[in-house]
Design a protein around this motif. Structure first.
Motif, mmCIF file in Angstrom:
data_model
loop_
_atom_site.group_PDB
_atom_site.id
_atom_site.type_symbol
_atom_site.label_atom_id
_atom_site.label_comp_id
_atom_site.label_asym_id
_atom_site.label_seq_id
_atom_site.Cartn_x
_atom_site.Cartn_y
_atom_site.Cartn_z
ATOM 1 N N ARG A 405 -24.294 -12.280 -36.113
ATOM 2 C CA ARG A 405 -23.446 -12.957 -35.125
ATOM 3 C C ARG A 405 -22.416 -13.819 -35.852
ATOM 4 O O ARG A 405 -22.737 -14.883 -36.373
ATOM 5 C CB ARG A 405 -24.303 -13.824 -34.194
ATOM 6 C CG ARG A 405 -23.513 -14.570 -33.131
ATOM 7 C CD ARG A 405 -24.443 -15.407 -32.259
ATOM 8 N NE ARG A 405 -23.742 -16.036 -31.156
ATOM 9 C CZ ARG A 405 -24.323 -16.766 -30.200
ATOM 10 N NH1 ARG A 405 -25.645 -16.939 -30.237
ATOM 11 N NH2 ARG A 405 -23.605 -17.309 -29.238
ATOM 12 N N GLY A 406 -21.212 -13.307 -35.937
ATOM 13 C CA GLY A 406 -20.163 -14.054 -36.615
ATOM 14 C C GLY A 406 -20.492 -14.387 -38.052
ATOM 15 O O GLY A 406 -20.115 -15.436 -38.564
ATOM 16 N N GLY A 407 -21.212 -13.484 -38.720
ATOM 17 C CA GLY A 407 -21.587 -13.708 -40.114
ATOM 18 C C GLY A 407 -22.955 -14.334 -40.295
ATOM 19 O O GLY A 407 -23.484 -14.368 -41.416
ATOM 20 N N PHE A 408 -23.568 -14.830 -39.229
ATOM 21 C CA PHE A 408 -24.901 -15.428 -39.300
ATOM 22 C C PHE A 408 -25.956 -14.376 -38.951
ATOM 23 O O PHE A 408 -25.832 -13.681 -37.936
ATOM 24 C CB PHE A 408 -25.021 -16.619 -38.357
ATOM 25 C CG PHE A 408 -24.157 -17.786 -38.734
ATOM 26 C CD1 PHE A 408 -24.576 -18.694 -39.695
ATOM 27 C CD2 PHE A 408 -22.918 -17.982 -38.131
ATOM 28 C CE1 PHE A 408 -23.786 -19.777 -40.048
ATOM 29 C CE2 PHE A 408 -22.113 -19.064 -38.475
ATOM 30 C CZ PHE A 408 -22.553 -19.962 -39.446
ATOM 31 N N LYS A 409 -27.003 -14.295 -39.766
ATOM 32 C CA LYS A 409 -28.063 -13.316 -39.514
ATOM 33 C C LYS A 409 -29.141 -13.921 -38.618
ATOM 34 O O LYS A 409 -29.658 -15.008 -38.883
ATOM 35 C CB LYS A 409 -28.694 -12.849 -40.827
ATOM 36 C CG LYS A 409 -29.823 -11.828 -40.618
ATOM 37 C CD LYS A 409 -30.477 -11.412 -41.921
ATOM 38 C CE LYS A 409 -29.613 -10.459 -42.697
ATOM 39 N NZ LYS A 409 -30.324 -9.877 -43.860
ATOM 40 N N ILE A 410 -29.499 -13.185 -37.566
ATOM 41 C CA ILE A 410 -30.556 -13.588 -36.641
ATOM 42 C C ILE A 410 -31.669 -12.540 -36.703
ATOM 43 O O ILE A 410 -31.415 -11.344 -36.531
ATOM 44 C CB ILE A 410 -30.019 -13.671 -35.196
ATOM 45 C CG1 ILE A 410 -28.842 -14.648 -35.108
ATOM 46 C CG2 ILE A 410 -31.134 -14.079 -34.226
ATOM 47 C CD1 ILE A 410 -28.079 -14.546 -33.802
ATOM 48 N N ILE A 411 -32.883 -12.991 -36.952
ATOM 49 C CA ILE A 411 -34.051 -12.112 -36.904
ATOM 50 C C ILE A 411 -34.668 -12.264 -35.515
ATOM 51 O O ILE A 411 -35.184 -13.331 -35.168
ATOM 52 C CB ILE A 411 -35.074 -12.473 -38.001
ATOM 53 C CG1 ILE A 411 -34.430 -12.404 -39.379
ATOM 54 C CG2 ILE A 411 -36.283 -11.538 -37.912
ATOM 55 C CD1 ILE A 411 -33.852 -11.052 -39.739
ATOM 56 N N PRO A 412 -34.613 -11.215 -34.682
ATOM 57 C CA PRO A 412 -35.099 -11.344 -33.306
ATOM 58 C C PRO A 412 -36.527 -11.875 -33.197
ATOM 59 O O PRO A 412 -36.838 -12.621 -32.263
ATOM 60 C CB PRO A 412 -34.993 -9.913 -32.768
ATOM 61 C CG PRO A 412 -33.861 -9.315 -33.535
ATOM 62 C CD PRO A 412 -34.001 -9.892 -34.915
ATOM 63 N N ALA A 413 -37.389 -11.493 -34.150
ATOM 64 C CA ALA A 413 -38.785 -11.942 -34.073
ATOM 65 C C ALA A 413 -38.890 -13.462 -34.100
ATOM 66 O O ALA A 413 -39.791 -14.042 -33.478
ATOM 67 C CB ALA A 413 -39.585 -11.334 -35.227
ATOM 68 N N ASP A 414 -37.973 -14.133 -34.811
ATOM 69 C CA ASP A 414 -38.004 -15.597 -34.866
ATOM 70 C C ASP A 414 -37.725 -16.198 -33.484
ATOM 71 O O ASP A 414 -38.347 -17.184 -33.080
ATOM 72 C CB ASP A 414 -36.959 -16.113 -35.856
ATOM 73 C CG ASP A 414 -37.253 -15.704 -37.289
ATOM 74 O OD1 ASP A 414 -38.421 -15.347 -37.566
ATOM 75 O OD2 ASP A 414 -36.328 -15.735 -38.117
ATOM 76 N N VAL A 415 -36.787 -15.587 -32.760
ATOM 77 C CA VAL A 415 -36.435 -16.085 -31.432
ATOM 78 C C VAL A 415 -37.548 -15.771 -30.429
ATOM 79 O O VAL A 415 -37.900 -16.603 -29.583
ATOM 80 C CB VAL A 415 -35.095 -15.484 -30.965
ATOM 81 C CG1 VAL A 415 -34.651 -16.091 -29.635
ATOM 82 C CG2 VAL A 415 -34.013 -15.689 -32.026
ATOM 83 N N ALA A 428 -41.502 -11.533 -24.291
ATOM 84 C CA ALA A 428 -40.065 -11.670 -24.521
ATOM 85 C C ALA A 428 -39.598 -10.581 -25.469
ATOM 86 O O ALA A 428 -40.359 -10.119 -26.320
ATOM 87 C CB ALA A 428 -39.735 -13.047 -25.097
ATOM 88 N N CYS A 429 -38.346 -10.181 -25.307
ATOM 89 C CA CYS A 429 -37.735 -9.200 -26.198
ATOM 90 C C CYS A 429 -36.288 -9.622 -26.429
ATOM 91 O O CYS A 429 -35.542 -9.859 -25.474
ATOM 92 C CB CYS A 429 -37.782 -7.801 -25.578
ATOM 93 S SG CYS A 429 -36.995 -6.530 -26.587
ATOM 94 N N VAL A 430 -35.908 -9.723 -27.697
ATOM 95 C CA VAL A 430 -34.551 -10.133 -28.064
ATOM 96 C C VAL A 430 -33.880 -8.982 -28.810
ATOM 97 O O VAL A 430 -34.445 -8.437 -29.767
ATOM 98 C CB VAL A 430 -34.565 -11.400 -28.941
ATOM 99 C CG1 VAL A 430 -33.164 -11.745 -29.430
ATOM 100 C CG2 VAL A 430 -35.164 -12.574 -28.155
ATOM 101 N N VAL A 431 -32.692 -8.614 -28.363
ATOM 102 C CA VAL A 431 -31.935 -7.527 -28.989
ATOM 103 C C VAL A 431 -30.486 -7.972 -29.159
ATOM 104 O O VAL A 431 -30.056 -8.973 -28.575
ATOM 105 C CB VAL A 431 -31.993 -6.230 -28.153
ATOM 106 C CG1 VAL A 431 -33.418 -5.715 -28.048
ATOM 107 C CG2 VAL A 431 -31.413 -6.458 -26.754
ATOM 108 N N GLY A 432 -29.742 -7.237 -29.943
ATOM 109 C CA GLY A 432 -28.326 -7.511 -30.120
ATOM 110 C C GLY A 432 -27.472 -6.516 -29.361
ATOM 111 O O GLY A 432 -27.820 -5.330 -29.280
ATOM 112 N N ILE A 433 -26.378 -6.999 -28.781
ATOM 113 C CA ILE A 433 -25.417 -6.108 -28.137
ATOM 114 C C ILE A 433 -24.039 -6.396 -28.736
ATOM 115 O O ILE A 433 -23.776 -7.501 -29.221
ATOM 116 C CB ILE A 433 -25.390 -6.274 -26.608
ATOM 117 C CG1 ILE A 433 -25.002 -7.707 -26.211
ATOM 118 C CG2 ILE A 433 -26.735 -5.888 -26.006
ATOM 119 C CD1 ILE A 433 -24.805 -7.871 -24.711
ATOM 120 N N PRO A 434 -23.151 -5.406 -28.746
ATOM 121 C CA PRO A 434 -21.832 -5.593 -29.371
ATOM 122 C C PRO A 434 -21.022 -6.709 -28.707
ATOM 123 O O PRO A 434 -21.094 -6.912 -27.499
ATOM 124 C CB PRO A 434 -21.165 -4.224 -29.180
ATOM 125 C CG PRO A 434 -22.279 -3.265 -28.960
ATOM 126 C CD PRO A 434 -23.336 -4.036 -28.240
#
Length: 506
Positions: A405-415, A428-434
């Motif tokens: 996200r804007g150069g920052f890495k997010i690990i969904p499992a952490d969220v 809960a389930c966290v995913v990335g969308i464009p």
């Protein structure tokens, strides 16, 4: 010489033909019933011109006739092509057309679907119907005894199963599972890491195994064939339910069962009496991460060790896991680990960019070397992991899940971990969308705990800001009555992603 998979199956079915082999909804079918069904299928396949290596499509359900058909295809060194019947009929039909197989085997329930009938007819495949009533049966559908289509799928002489992956992060893929690899995974290498060896005398076991995982998933296929090759009868659960599990435990008193975390949660939430699980020495689990709070609460309530494991379709089964001995010694101090590497397997953690091996307890990409794969090279996984000084493996997420996200890495499992600590959230389930500006952004689907009909999203965001950095906080939330799941009962990240993308497109 170590007996192969085909020889072992042939030996087992002849040990005691009248003995119980497969139980389904309270009805037992004997090894003679199984052998008769296998012979029926073999006759039909030979009449259809299908020899060794022929790819045979099977809509795999947890039913006894399906298990018998898989046994015959493996014992005759044909290739089982797994087809997922839990999709919509339209998706099954599309799968059938894409595969273009010479033979399709399905239950009467599946052949009743017009879309599946039409797709199968269009491919020109020979069509076989299986059922289980008072007896097991397999028969050709009138007018479709022989394949008539063109350019059918090529033979796969060294592949025992063209196996579907779990499809957790995207559409399920098919992986060629070699006969040699599957046999090693099931029966081991003589004198090395399995109780099976060339001197073993195979004898029928009295206590049945319990099949709870779908056959269409590697966990279910492995569990079923591991029971068969060890000459153990099977109680088949078509779909996990607490009532059916209680019936099975009370009737047959198995000492070990394998369950996914979702099923363990169902037992816990149903407040099943402790005495109903008293026969169990342990529960093996896998297929998805186990929340630490549930792990601790379940063991405290029932006194039954939960033994996690790690594996993949590519490895033909598990390559790491907990033993009861390790649990007694390390159970309270290594919580969150999936266990230690199995004998005959090597693991290491490497830097994703340089490939350099990393030191203990340093996160990186997991690489595996195992004879189950059929070669001696290191295989790089997409799992982010670390291995501690005692050799315990911890899975920290997937590299292909990471959201930039804007150069920052997010690990969904952490969220997800933080979301699940909220009192109102069950799953809960966290995913990335464009995202046009940031590249990608996180979004979250949540399922509420019983007793909660809604959740204030503004309050939820305030809660998240107390525990996460701002860029980790999802930009959108969906409250779902039930999480979409794969056949192996994992939350389907692919389906969650599609929910958000479809809403955006509207």
């Amino acid at each position: 010489m170590q007996p192969g998979l085909t020889e072992r199956i042939a030996t087992v079915v002849q040990l005691s033909p009248p003995a119980n082999a497969l139980e389904f909804k309270g009805t037992w079918y004997s090894w003679k019933d199984v052998s008769s069904t296998m012979a029926q299928l073999e006759s039909l396949l030979l009449s259809a011109g299908q020899k060794q290596g022929a790819p045979i499509g099977v809509l795999l359900r947890n039913r006894p006739a399906h298990v018998a058909c898989v046994m015959q295809l493996l014992s005759s060194r044909r290739c089982v092509v797994s087809i997922n019947p839990f999709q919509s009929p339209e998706k099954v039909a599309a799968d059938i057309k894409k595969l273009n197989l010479p033979v399709l085997v399905a239950d009467t329930d599946d052949w009743a679907q017009p879309a599946i009938q039409q797709a199968a007819a269009e491919t020109g495949a020979a069509l076989f119907q299986i059922s289980q009533q008072e007896t097991l049966s397999v028969e050709a559908i009138n007018g479709h005894q022989q394949p008539t289509g063109q350019n059918h799928h090529e033979p796969l002489p060294d592949t025992c199963i063209l196996m579907l992956t779990s499809g957790t992060t995207g559409p399920a893929k098919r992986i060629k599972l070699p006969y040699k690899s599957f046999a090693i995974s099931l029966m081991g290498v003589p004198g090395h890491y399995s109780s099976h060896n060339e001197q073993d005398e195979v004898a029928l076991k009295s206590t049945p195994a319990v099949l709870t995982t779908p056959l269409v998933h590697i966990g279910g296929m492995y569990a079923a064939m591991a029971a068969i090759t060890s000459a153990r009868p099977i109680v088949i659960l078509e779909k996990f339910s607490v009532d059916e599990m209680r019936r099975t435990l009370q009737a047959y008193q198995p000492k070990l069962v394998a369950l996914p975390p979702t099923a363990i949660r169902m037992i816990y939430d149903a407040d099943v009496p402790k005495e109903d699980l008293s026969c169990l020495l342990a529960i093996r689990m896998g297929s998805a991460p186990m929340p630490s709070d549930l792990h601790e609460s379940f063991e405290a309530k029932y006194g039954v060790p939960l033994l996690d494991s790690y594996g993949a379709t590519e490895f033909a089964g598990a390559v790491a896991g907990w033993t009861i001995q390790d649990h007694r010694k390390f159970g309270s101090t290594k919580r969150g680990s999936v266990g230690r590497v199995q004998p005959g397997v090597e693991m290491r953690i490497v830097d994703p960019d340089s490939g350099e091996e990393l030191s203990h307890s340093t996160p990186g990409l997991l690489e595996v070397k195992t004879s189950q794969i059929g070669h001696s090279d290191w295989t790089r996984t997409t799992d982010l992991a670390e291995i501690d000084e005692d050799g315990f493996l911890y899975i920290r997420g997937r590299s292909d899940d990471a959201i930039i996200r804007g150069g920052f890495k997010i690990i969904p499992a952490d969220v997800v971990t933080i979301l699940r600590k909220h009192e109102a959230i069950k799953y809960a389930c966290v995913v990335g969308i464009p995202d046009q500006r940031l590249g990608a952004v996180p979004v979250a689907a949540i399922q509420l705990q019983p007793g909660f009909s809604d959740i204030n999203l503004d309050d939820l965001k305030l809660y998240l800001r107390e525990h996460l950095t701002s860029y980790q906080i999802p930009v959108a939330f969906k409250i779902l009555p039930e999480m979409p799941r794969t056949p192996s009962m994992k939350i389907s990240k692919h389906d969650v992603t599609q929910l958000f993308l479809n809403e955006r497109a509207q």
